[in-house]
Design a protein around this motif. Structure first.
Motif, short mmCIF file in Angstrom:
data_model
loop_
_atom_site.label_atom_id
_atom_site.label_comp_id
_atom_site.label_asym_id
_atom_site.label_seq_id
_atom_site.Cartn_x
_atom_site.Cartn_y
_atom_site.Cartn_z
N LEU A 80 0.82 -1.22 0.00
CA LEU A 80 0.00 0.00 0.00
C LEU A 80 0.85 1.26 0.00
N GLU A 81 2.14 1.11 -0.14
CA GLU A 81 3.00 2.30 -0.14
C GLU A 81 2.67 3.19 -1.33
N PRO A 82 2.59 4.49 -1.13
CA PRO A 82 2.32 5.37 -2.26
C PRO A 82 3.45 5.26 -3.29
N GLN A 83 3.08 5.23 -4.53
CA GLN A 83 4.09 5.08 -5.57
C GLN A 83 4.41 6.40 -6.24
N THR A 84 3.54 7.37 -6.11
CA THR A 84 3.82 8.69 -6.67
C THR A 84 3.38 9.73 -5.65
N ASP A 85 3.83 10.96 -5.88
CA ASP A 85 3.31 12.05 -5.07
C ASP A 85 1.89 12.35 -5.52
N ALA A 86 1.12 12.91 -4.62
CA ALA A 86 -0.26 13.20 -4.96
C ALA A 86 -0.35 14.18 -6.12
N THR A 87 -1.26 13.90 -7.03
CA THR A 87 -1.50 14.81 -8.14
C THR A 87 -1.90 16.16 -7.59
N VAL A 88 -1.27 17.18 -8.05
CA VAL A 88 -1.55 18.51 -7.52
C VAL A 88 -2.72 19.13 -8.27
N VAL A 89 -3.70 19.56 -7.54
CA VAL A 89 -4.81 20.25 -8.18
C VAL A 89 -4.31 21.59 -8.68
N PRO A 90 -4.50 21.88 -9.95
CA PRO A 90 -3.93 23.11 -10.48
C PRO A 90 -4.54 24.34 -9.83
N PRO A 91 -3.76 25.38 -9.65
CA PRO A 91 -4.33 26.60 -9.09
C PRO A 91 -5.37 27.17 -10.03
N ALA A 92 -6.36 27.76 -9.45
CA ALA A 92 -7.48 28.21 -10.27
C ALA A 92 -7.13 29.38 -11.18
N ASN A 93 -6.27 30.26 -10.70
CA ASN A 93 -5.84 31.37 -11.54
C ASN A 93 -6.98 32.10 -12.22
N GLY A 94 -7.99 32.40 -11.48
CA GLY A 94 -9.08 33.16 -12.09
C GLY A 94 -10.17 32.29 -12.67
N ALA A 95 -9.80 31.10 -13.15
CA ALA A 95 -10.84 30.17 -13.60
C ALA A 95 -11.39 29.45 -12.37
N LEU A 96 -12.34 28.55 -12.55
CA LEU A 96 -12.88 27.82 -11.42
C LEU A 96 -12.67 26.33 -11.65
N ARG A 97 -12.50 25.61 -10.53
CA ARG A 97 -12.38 24.16 -10.63
C ARG A 97 -13.79 23.57 -10.71
N LEU A 98 -13.93 22.62 -11.61
CA LEU A 98 -15.27 22.08 -11.86
C LEU A 98 -15.55 20.85 -11.01
N ALA A 99 -16.65 20.90 -10.27
CA ALA A 99 -17.14 19.70 -9.58
C ALA A 99 -18.51 19.41 -10.15
N ARG A 100 -18.82 18.12 -10.24
CA ARG A 100 -20.08 17.73 -10.84
C ARG A 100 -21.08 17.35 -9.77
N GLN A 101 -22.28 17.71 -9.99
CA GLN A 101 -23.33 17.27 -9.09
C GLN A 101 -24.26 16.39 -9.89
N SER A 102 -24.49 15.19 -9.38
CA SER A 102 -25.32 14.27 -10.14
C SER A 102 -26.63 14.09 -9.39
N SER A 103 -27.64 14.75 -9.85
CA SER A 103 -28.92 14.71 -9.15
C SER A 103 -29.49 13.30 -9.12
N PRO A 104 -30.13 12.92 -8.01
CA PRO A 104 -30.77 11.60 -7.99
C PRO A 104 -31.90 11.51 -9.01
N TRP A 105 -32.33 12.64 -9.51
CA TRP A 105 -33.47 12.65 -10.43
C TRP A 105 -33.04 12.63 -11.89
N ARG A 106 -31.77 12.30 -12.17
CA ARG A 106 -31.29 12.43 -13.54
C ARG A 106 -31.62 11.24 -14.42
N ILE A 107 -32.08 10.13 -13.85
CA ILE A 107 -32.25 8.93 -14.67
C ILE A 107 -33.46 9.06 -15.60
N PRO A 108 -33.41 8.35 -16.74
CA PRO A 108 -34.51 8.49 -17.71
C PRO A 108 -35.86 8.05 -17.13
#
Lengths: 833, 444
Positions: free
Chosen positions: A716-744
């Motif tokens: 279970l030893e980490p094999q890489t350093d954690a991926t760095v979340v890029p700085p937003a620099n004025g843009a925004l980081r996108l997170a998704r919201q998946s509504s429970p009501w989205r199914i057909p």
């Protein structure tokens, strides 16, 4: 937390000696002795009794006043009388009072025939009315919500619906208004009662005051039959009973199973049965003609056409199984691919996840927490999961534990959760920061470097350490509830290793191998039968029973790439629309445009309508027959409540027919035979029979055969350093919201259609101000040239630098945003439109 | 025993100007008992309260010392609540205490809180007592400034915060658990008991909840000694009691009496009796919710047990006198109207029973009833009694049933008279029910 242990005691009721667990309320304990004590307000599921209706008054020897059986715990040697003249008089009195204002319109009431008030009036009432006064009147029926009609004249003010809203769902919407004899149930300011679990109050109502609008006047109790099965619309897999009249599902009720749903349902499970009879549902096979139009075809033609496509593509075939696919279908699908077509390209997840060895470690029987564990845990940590979206029913379980037993909750993820107000710690890291966060938490628990990975995840190291301290100090029953999303994307393996280290640091692994120690991991897949399909071998790197395969297949992006190029020719999409359900829409459009798609689907969604060469109509949930596996390892049976429409065949049958046309010699005649083949191939299900599974399911991790579960990785030893979340620099980081009501199924249900999510983009007020965006204004979100429009919602719970966009909305929403954003780590330009 | 022999403990100097302020109260020896009490061990105080035999003055008559001893020891959040929601028709004794001598209540509360280990105390005062709430708030500020409230009171290490909370105008909030729910910000509905407030009261914490008069008596008891106090009154009804006398008497008002005094001495002696030429027809010995007693009962002694034995109760000590001009039908109708309006609606017998009783009495009043309806009214009262969640239902059923029982002849006479009168059925709307409506949207 230790489960309540109750020793049996003996008490006397109506002259009989009865043995019941100590402390059980008299109203329940009486049933052990075949004595029925009538109740209206008492419902153990709602928590502590309130003693409001006074129907259950009984005589307890030694106590001068009559006692409410609902709130009197039985004690050894207690002597109870439910038939004494005094008791009889009280029962008749209460019933007479209840009927003073009740309209007695049973002949036109939906509840008539299955009404506790009716039954109890017949059983315990005086049979005469002495009321000469006018009854109180209300305008009726009113729409309490688009789903529920309220008839206040019938209401006996038992309090159940109000208590459900206040103390179970905790949506705090239903209240009593006015007082005394003028009391009525409603919402503050009369707004409609719209909440994810609102439908439960219909089932709770002991009279005909709250009725289902979709069911109103559709049937009487003597017209209907009940068909018990499992809801296959989300991984919560609640147990349900469909009310069937003339081979049509007219209503869905809860079929209480404490280990799964605690007797509740969400509105999606309760009302989306309507989708089965929606006009847009596919009722026969379709084949694309030379002009590119889908035309109705006979089953033979469609199967021949599909078989010829597969024969031609051979090992250049890929297959994806969607959420409603049952274990048997998953097993047959992987056999078709691996044995008949020699192709390893199989997937059942909606995004690439951890490798086989890590999955084996994560799902090891000893490490599994159960649904009831969520309630009795000392501490539950929710990782990147919003229960209301992932498996709504779990939210009620978590609230129950927190409210009644003091179970502590902590929530960590990139988005706000409905459970935040209940949580001891609320940690919000940047979208895409899963790996960094998990590594930081693991380090905090192990005493390593927290700041590096925490910074990579965009979260304060002190907050992570604080959570770690709390977890260490919490009692030994700690449960981590996580979603597939936590362990998906490019860093999936690293995240999984970190999660396993967290589990090890907290000693979540149970000694008895059944996870019944009350601690463990509970992973909620993105799709209904996600766990069962993995165990049936619908993975690129694992066969049935999660055994290793010689030649691993492509992951999802690899399949899309292969189809778009020339490495793959055909795709079987079983109950899944790659465009609508998977990430990276642009890539999938390209992939499907360049290949042959064989789809099994209920609806003509974008990918099916636009690209499928052959479409087989899919069974509705109430028609499915087979088994599925709950996220906590409970194998449950889906049993058909209604006959399939004439033009529709079972999924297993379609797969068996295709296999036969491709040279398979085995013959399957029933779903049960397919299950037998599955159990023969999967060692930890060996010998399990449908009879054993029965109506309540069997948790295979508790069986002796669980010992055959493949050993997971221990490195279970980490094999890489954690991926760095890029700085937003004025843009925004996108997170998704998946509504429970989205199914057909929701969009196709007339009653539920109003809940189809709209394209919202929620962002922090500070960001909105900076970007000149106001609440409710139209905005445009763009990534790599793809742009979507949305409505801005300002939400102070969202950290600055993040935008949460609604996925699964008509027209695509956040799903349309491809590129790096598809994997979760991506920056999005947001501007006022 | 005569009226003049009654020692004045609570009403001693009550009309002295400025007694509501700390300097005057202190000059009269105020807060000295508290200062002494804070140096005493708690169980000693409980013991002394037990010795005093003081029974709760709010209506139920539960011994104070015993109640205080039920509060579990230990380091948990405990609360003291003063029930100042004095709403029983005919009862106005607490109002006088709070308005004229608020500091004795505060002193009593400090001692009570210290005794049970509560660090937070609330006075839940009836919303209509606006002036009294102002007086109390001012007194609380004075006590705070004097260091009698707050942290480390007078160097004793004991902390106490006290809030005055104004009710929103509901009789039911005088019921202790309804009061607690209301204080917590919920709908003021009584809770199921057990658990009793002493174990799970305010915010689920152990809570001592007592009436204004009870708490105000604590400094008096500790000042004179529990044993000494117990010598006042009669057995099982010790001490003095504030009596609110109202109705057809010449000198209505609050009187402090020693329990065990003859009722006649209160009504005819202290309160001056009915106006000349009239007789007492019936009287409520303990507020509007007590079953009525008749003129013959005036020679009973006024104490808890005697009143109970006579089929009524001492309750809050509010005597309402009705002379021979009173129609029992009117009184029953008034009572039913009041209790129907104040029923919280939580439990069935009270909600439906009070409503139905009122509707029936309206018919009786209008002459639209028969003697059979009187049987029905009585039977409905019996169906309410003992079957409710709290005592509000009984509070209507007991007096109404006693009126119908004791004045059955007059009820029947009223029916006959009404039927024969010219305005029979005039203005009676048989369709008048409780029409309440807030449409959301009518289902299509």
């Amino acid at each position: 937390m230790p489960r309540p242990q109750r020793s049996p005691i003996t008490f006397t009721i109506d002259g009989r000696d009865v043995v019941a667990p100590e402390g059980t309320m008299l109203a329940d304990a009486a049933k052990v002795g075949d004595v029925e004590i009538p109740v209206f307000c008492y419902e153990p599921k709602l928590g502590a009794p309130v003693g409001a209706c006074r129907m259950c008054l009984v005589e307890v020897e030694g106590i001068p006043k009559l006692q409410t059986a609902c709130s009197t715990p039985v004690k050894d040697g207690m002597v109870v009388n439910t038939t004494a003249p005094k008791v009889k008089a009280a029962q008749e009195s209460v019933l007479e009072f209840l009927l003073v204002n009740h309209p007695l319109d049973c002949p036109v009431c939906d509840k008539g025939g299955e009404c506790p008030l009716q039954d109890i009036s017949y059983g315990w009432g005086r049979g005469l009315s002495r009321v000469a006064e006018p009854k109180r009147h209300f305008t009726k029926p009113l729409e309490l919500s688009p789903l529920i009609a309220i008839d206040r004249e019938r209401c006996i003010l038992c309090y159940r619906c109000v208590r459900f809203s206040q103390e179970v769902a905790e949506d705090h919407q239903l209240v009593f208004l006015e007082r005394g004899a003028d009391t009525y149930v409603g919402t503050f300011d009369s707004h409609p009662y719209v909440a994810p679990f609102s439908g439960n109050i219909i089932e709770l109502c002991p009279v005909g005051a709250l009725t289902s609008r979709p069911y109103r006047f559709r049937a009487r109790p003597w017209d209907i039959e009940g068909g018990g099965t499992v809801c296959t619309l989300c991984p919560g897999q609640c147990n349900v009973t469909h009310t069937v009249r003339d081979e049509r599902v007219l209503r869905t009720l809860s079929r209480e199973n404490d280990a799964v749903d605690d007797g509740w349902l969400c509105d999606k499970g309760r009302f989306s049965y309507q989708a089965a009879t929606a006009p847009e549902r596919l009722q026969q096979p379709l084949v694309r003609d030379a002009d590119g139009n889908l035309q109705p075809a006979s089953w033979d033609d469609a199967l021949d056409r599909a078989a010829s496509i597969l024969r031609a593509s051979g090992e250049r075939t890929a297959a994806i199984a969607g959420g409603r696919t049952l274990n048997e279908e998953g097993y047959l699908l992987q056999r078709l691919l691996r044995d008949q077509l020699s192709s390893p390209h199989l997937e059942s997840r909606i995004a690439p996840g951890p490798s086989r060895e890590l999955l084996a470690a994560l799902h090891a029987p000893a490490l599994q927490a159960t649904v009831p564990d969520l309630e009795f845990a000392h501490h539950v940590l929710l990782l990147d999961i919003e229960p209301q979206e992932a498996a709504p029913i779990l939210e009620l379980r978590l609230r129950k534990g927190a409210r009644r037993l003091g179970t502590k909750l902590s929530v960590a993820g990139p988005r706000p959760s409905a459970l935040d107000p209940r949580a001891q710690h609320v940690l919000r890291y940047a979208p895409g920061g899963n790996e960094g966060f998990l590594k930081a938490l693991a380090a905090a628990l192990e005493g390593g470097d927290v700041s590096g990975p925490a910074a990579a995840a965009g979260i304060d190291a002190a907050a992570v350490s604080g959570l770690a301290d709390t977890l260490k100090a919490a009692g030994e029953d700690r449960v981590i509830l996580y979603s597939d999303a936590l362990l998906s994307g490019p860093g999936a393996d690293e995240s999984a290793r970190a999660l396993l280290r967290i589990a090890a640091a907290l000693s979540l692994s149970g000694e008895d191998g059944a996870g019944s120690g009350g601690a463990g991991l509970l992973g909620i897949p993105a799709t209904t039968n996600g766990r069962g399909l993995r165990e049936a071998g619908v993975l690129p790197d694992a066969g049935p029973g999660l055994r290793a395969v010689a030649h691993p297949g492509r992951d999802l992006p690899g399949i899309a790439e292969g189809l778009a190029g020339s490495e793959l020719d055909a795709l079987i999409a079983l109950g899944v629309d790659p465009i609508a359900d998977l990430q990276g829409r642009a890539a999938w459009r390209q992939a499907l445009g360049a290949s042959h798609l064989i789809a099994v689907s209920s609806f003509l969604t974008e990918g099916v309508a636009g690209y499928a060469a052959v479409v087989f109509p899919q069974e509705a949930p109430a028609e499915q027959e087979g088994t599925l596996t709950h996220p906590d390892g409970r194998v449950q049976r889906a049993r058909p409540a209604v006959r399939r429409p004439d033009g529709i065949r079972s999924g297993w049958w379609v797969l068996a027919q295709l296999a036969a046309r491709l040279g398979d010699r085995t013959t399957l005649h029933t779903a049960g035979m397919a299950f037998a083949e599955l159990t023969a191939e999967v060692p930890f299900l060996a010998g399990l029979t449908l009879d054993e599974i029965g109506g309540k399911g069997v948790r295979w991790p508790t069986l002796a055969e669980a010992a055959t579960w493949p050993k997971g990785t221990t490195d279970l030893e980490p094999q890489t350093d954690a991926t760095v979340v890029p700085p937003a620099n004025g843009a925004l980081r996108l997170a998704r919201q998946s509504s429970p009501w989205r199914i057909p199924e929701v969009a196709a249900s007339k009653a539920l259609r109003f809940l189809v999510p709209s394209a919202d983009a929620r962002l922090a007020p500070a960001d909105a101000e900076r970007l000149g965006i106001t609440e409710g204004s139209p905005v445009a979100l763009s990534v790599d040239g793809t742009e979507i429009s949305a409505t801005a919602r300002l939400d102070s719970r969202i950290p600055a630098g993040t935008v949460v966009a609604q996925a699964g909305v008509p027209g695509g929403g956040a799903d349309e945003l491809g590129g790096a954003a598809a994997g979760g780590i991506g920056l999005v330009e947001v501007r006022s439109a | 025993m005569t009226a003049s022999a009654t020692p004045h403990l609570l009403l001693d100097g009550i009309d002295e100007p400025g007694l509501n302020t700390l300097p005057v109260y202190a000059r009269r020896g105020g807060y000295e008992v508290m200062k002494d009490a804070l140096r005493r061990p708690q169980d000693g105080i409980v013991e002394e309260l037990k010795q005093s035999g003081l029974r709760g003055r709010g209506g139920a008559g539960f011994p104070l010392g015993m109640k205080a001893s039920f509060i579990p020891a230990g380091d948990i959040d405990k609360y003291l609540v003063c029930n100042a929601d004095e709403s029983e028709p005919g009862t106005f004794k607490d109002r006088e205490i709070m308005q004229k001598c608020p500091h004795r209540l505060i002193e009593g509360m400090i001692i009570a809180a210290y005794t049970v280990g509560a660090n937070k105390a609330f006075i839940f005062i009836r919303g209509e007592y606006m002036h009294q709430a102002d007086v109390l708030e001012a007194a609380v500020e004075e006590a705070k400034a004097a260091g009698y409230l707050g942290n480390d009171i007078l160097g004793s290490g004991f902390n106490l915060d006290l809030w005055v909370h104004r009710g929103a105008g509901a009789y039911i909030c005088g019921e202790e658990t309804g009061l607690l729910d209301s204080l917590e910000g919920k709908r003021g509905n009584p809770r199921l008991k057990p658990p009793f407030p002493a174990n799970q009261g305010l915010y689920q914490g152990p809570t001592l909840i007592n009436n204004v008069e009870t708490l105000s008596t604590i400094p008096v008891i500790l000042g004179m000694g529990g044993e000494e106090y117990a010598k006042l009154g009669v057995e099982r009804s010790s001490g003095t009691k504030l009596i609110s006398v109202s109705g057809h008497v010449q000198r209505p008002g609050n009187y402090e009496i020693e329990l065990g005094m003859k009722a006649r001495d209160i009504i005819e002696g202290l309160a001056g009796g009915t106006t000349p030429g009239h007789r007492v027809k019936f009287w409520f010995p303990g507020g509007s919710s007590s079953p009525v007693l008749l003129e013959d009962d005036l020679d009973l002694t006024y104490d808890f047990d005697t009143m109970a034995k006579a089929g009524s109760m001492l309750g809050s000590g509010a005597i309402i006198v009705c002379d021979d001009t009173t129609s029992p039908v009117d009184v029953a109708l008034k009572l039913a109207t009041f209790y129907r309006h104040e029923s919280c609606g939580k439990c069935t017998p009270c909600r439906e029973g009070t409503n139905w009783t009122l509707r029936m009495l309206e018919r009786v009043e209008a002459g639209l009833a028969t003697p059979m309806d009187l049987d029905r009214i009585e039977s409905v009262q019996n169906q309410i009694m003992g079957n409710c969640l709290c005592v509000l239902g009984d509070a209507m059923a007991m007096p109404v049933s006693s009126l119908v029982k004791k004045f059955r002849g007059e009820f029947e006479e009223h029916l006959e008279k009404k039927r024969a009168s010219e305005d029979f059925m005039l203005g009676f709307d048989p369709a008048a029910g409780g029409h309440v409506d807030t449409p959301i949207r009518v289902v299509a």
